[in-house]
Design an enzyme around this catalytic site. Structure first.
Site, mmCIF file in Angstrom:
data_model
loop_
_atom_site.group_PDB
_atom_site.id
_atom_site.type_symbol
_atom_site.label_atom_id
_atom_site.label_comp_id
_atom_site.label_asym_id
_atom_site.label_seq_id
_atom_site.Cartn_x
_atom_site.Cartn_y
_atom_site.Cartn_z
ATOM 1 N N ARG A 185 -10.373 -11.390 1.582
ATOM 2 C CA ARG A 185 -11.187 -12.466 1.008
ATOM 3 C C ARG A 185 -10.489 -13.812 1.107
ATOM 4 N NH1 ARG A 185 -11.429 -9.087 -4.437
ATOM 5 N NH2 ARG A 185 -11.320 -7.479 -2.817
ATOM 6 N N LYS A 189 0.833 -1.197 0.000
ATOM 7 C CA LYS A 189 0.000 0.000 0.000
ATOM 8 C C LYS A 189 0.870 1.250 0.000
ATOM 9 C CE LYS A 189 -3.984 -1.823 2.498
ATOM 10 N NZ LYS A 189 -4.950 -1.621 1.401
HETATM 11 N N1 BES Z 1 -8.162 -3.585 4.035
HETATM 12 C C1 BES Z 1 -8.265 -3.228 2.675
HETATM 13 C C2 BES Z 1 -9.536 -2.457 2.364
HETATM 14 C C3 BES Z 1 -9.648 -1.084 2.974
HETATM 15 C C4 BES Z 1 -9.274 0.017 2.255
HETATM 16 C C5 BES Z 1 -10.178 -0.918 4.223
HETATM 17 C C6 BES Z 1 -9.414 1.281 2.791
HETATM 18 C C7 BES Z 1 -10.322 0.340 4.768
HETATM 19 C C8 BES Z 1 -9.946 1.438 4.044
HETATM 20 C C9 BES Z 1 -8.266 -4.474 1.804
HETATM 21 O O1 BES Z 1 -7.519 -5.528 2.277
HETATM 22 C C10 BES Z 1 -7.688 -4.065 0.492
HETATM 23 O O2 BES Z 1 -6.549 -3.704 0.475
HETATM 24 N N2 BES Z 1 -8.476 -4.120 -0.561
HETATM 25 C C11 BES Z 1 -8.022 -3.746 -1.839
HETATM 26 C C12 BES Z 1 -8.552 -4.740 -2.840
HETATM 27 C C13 BES Z 1 -7.997 -4.568 -4.202
HETATM 28 C C14 BES Z 1 -6.538 -4.975 -4.225
HETATM 29 C C15 BES Z 1 -8.797 -5.438 -5.144
HETATM 30 C C16 BES Z 1 -8.509 -2.337 -2.130
HETATM 31 O O3 BES Z 1 -9.640 -2.017 -1.746
HETATM 32 O O4 BES Z 1 -7.769 -1.567 -2.689
HETATM 33 MN MN MN Z 2 -5.501 -5.388 1.705
#
Ligand code: BES
Ligand code: MN
Ligand code: ZN
Length: 511
Positions: A364, A285
């Site tokens: 997931r 991230k």
């Molecule tokens: N924990 C994150 C989702 C999230 C994002 C929660 C912002 C709270 C605030 C999750 O694990 C994630 O990183 N999801 C990705 C999925 C993508 C790679 C398909 C996302 O939302 O960017």
């Molecule tokens: Mn994630």
């Protein structure tokens, strides 16, 4: 096992109790809720004092407005206060929750240890007496919560942590319902605070191990808690979950909470995403706001909050026909030398192979094995999962509501109704076969993301999970937006919100 509270815990319970009107009419500070129009009915002891306050023209009845009147020596109460409720027609549970939180904050500011709250019949408008009691107790307790960060200086003891409440001018049955609501609201709020406090801890304090000890601290009576470690998970071939855990030195935990309802033959499973930190893994991230990924265990927080409530009598007189089973997949998603890499293929507990195209779509993956575990050991009649699953749901719905989707409209509708009763809105998103098609993979059964050209991030997450759910009636709640970062609203002052604890408890009562 003893649950040791981490450094910052704001542990003392707030005291909220129903007392007879006379006992709530005296003391250092008495608040009366005041709707627009007429003189608030605070009962015989305070009738003259309230009339005098009204006569000054300084008694404010606008919603959430506070006015305080110092009383002459030897009066029943030292200070007589009012919190405005606004026009009767607009009163509903959410404003009552906020109004109660305003009263608590004013009592804390007035530096009294204990205060009273009088609730005249007119102040709850047309709201059902039990729902009003619930909202008021929730507002008091949630308003009193602040995360106490670990600091060198110990936090000072706080004022306004004890409240005596009496309903004024209620019919007998309504007064009893109001008192029941107060008890239910106190339990729901205490459970929400329990969740908030876990959620607010940084990831080096609130580890999967810490979540496990929080779960164990709830065990006893009808609630059994089991914790699986890495070896136990490996034995069960939970490779999707363990694939995520590989990148971290922090041991993963799988938590199983079983609340047995006497006479219940069926099981309802509630599954929570418990990422105590999500770096994204190799698909790392961006640095900005990455600290917020401490909140990536808020699905687990909701489940633990639910079981806190169940362990403390949260079902009240309700007798669900289902046992309640909580399942939490707890791990970090980090980036150590053994971390899984984009393109790796893992096999979930039920044999589905998964191409991990993006290591940041880890929620997931861990939920897939948690759902498989539910299927294998509990054969649930109904299942709901909660997860901070996608940034896309924040884009779609913001922070004031959660997204919900699933394979069974009745389950979805029941949860939406529970969310409505708890004032935690849910908005349904579609979950169609076209979304399921998007997560098929060339190199495995499933891919953990859809393509960038598809666009739909949240429903792709739900679609992925649906493969593990099969025909079990199920709903998926994406709480990535609702879990934290919402508008401040008297009973929520930032940080983690303890989202969905109240909704799940409402829902559990109807099962
Ligand atoms: N924990 C994150 C989702 C999230 C994002 C929660 C912002 C709270 C605030 C999750 O694990 C994630 O990183 N999801 C990705 C999925 C993508 C790679 C398909 C996302 O939302 O960017
Ligand atoms: Mn994630
Ligand atoms: Zn995540």
């Amino acid at each position: 096992m003893v649950c040791r509270r981490p450094a910052g815990y704001n542990g003392a319970r707030m005291k909220i109790r129903s007392v007879p009107l006379a006992a709530a009419s005296r003391g250092p500070l008495v608040f009366v809720l005041a709707a627009d129009g007429g003189v608030p009915d605070g009962g015989p002891t305070l009738r003259a004092a309230i009339a005098a306050a009204k006569a000054t023209g300084d008694l404010l009845t606008g919603a959430r407005k506070v006015s305080l009147f110092h009383q002459p020596p030897r009066s029943a109460c030292k200070r007589l206060g009012f919190v405005g409720c606004g026009p009767r027609a607009k009163i509903c549970t959410e404003p009552l929750r906020r109004i109660a939180a305003v009263a608590q904050a004013a009592a804390e500011k007035a530096a009294v240890a204990d205060f009273a709250l009088l609730v005249p019949r007119a102040a709850i408008g047309d709201v059902d007496a039990e729902a009003a009691g619930r909202a008021i107790a929730e507002g008091l307790r949630l308003g009193a919560y602040v995360y106490a960060p670990p600091r060198r200086q110990k936090p000072k003891a706080r004022s306004g942590q004890s409240c005596r409440i009496a309903a004024v001018g209620f019919a007998k049955a309504a007064a009893a319902a109001f008192a029941r609501g107060l008890v239910a609201g106190r339990i729901a709020a205490e459970a929400t605070v329990f969740a908030r406090d876990l959620e607010n801890q940084p990831s080096n304090i609130c580890t999967p191990t810490r979540l496990a000890s929080a779960a164990r601290s709830l065990a006893g009576g009808r609630l059994r808690v089991k914790v699986l470690d890495r070896a136990a998970m490996a034995k069960l071939r939970m490779q999707a979950l363990l694939g995520v855990a590989r990148g971290s030195a922090e041991p993963p935990k799988f938590l199983v909470l079983e609340y047995r309802v006497p006479g219940a033959r069926k099981n309802a499973c509630v599954v929570g995403k418990g990422l105590t930190f999500d770096t994204g893994g190799i698909s790392i991230k961006p640095a900005a706001k990455m600290d917020e990924m401490r909140y990536d265990m808020c699905g687990a927080g909701a489940v633990l909050g639910l079981f806190h409530a169940l362990a403390h009598g949260g079902l009240g007189a309700h007798k669900p026909k289902h046992n309640l089973i909580g399942l939490i997949a707890a791990t970090e998603n980090a980036i150590g030398p053994s971390a899984q890499k984009p393109g790796d293929v893992v096999t979930a507990m039920d044999g589905h192979t998964i191409e991990v195209l993006n290591t940041d779509a880890e929620g997931r993956l861990v939920l897939a094995d948690a759902i498989c575990y539910a299927q294998k050991f509990f054969d649930p009649a109904v299942m709901v999962d909660l997860a901070t699953l996608t940034g896309a749901v924040v884009t779609a719905l913001g922070h004031e509501m959660a997204g919900i989707m699933g394979n069974d409209q009745k389950v979805i509708d029941a949860l939406i109704a529970a969310g409505k009763a708890a004032d935690e809105p849910l908005w349904q998103l579609p979950l169609w076969d076209c979304h399921r098609d998007q997560v098929k993979s060339k190199f495995a059964d499933l891919a953990n993301i859809n393509g960038p050209a598809h666009g739909n991030g949240s429903t792709a997450g739900g679609a992925f999970l649906s493969y593990f759910v099969g025909d079990t009636p199920w709903a998926h709640m994406d709480i990535a937006g609702a879990a934290y970062g919402g508008l401040h609203k008297d009973y929520y002052k930032g940080g983690a919100a303890g989202t969905a604890v109240r909704t799940l408890l409402q829902w559990a009562r109807t099962l």
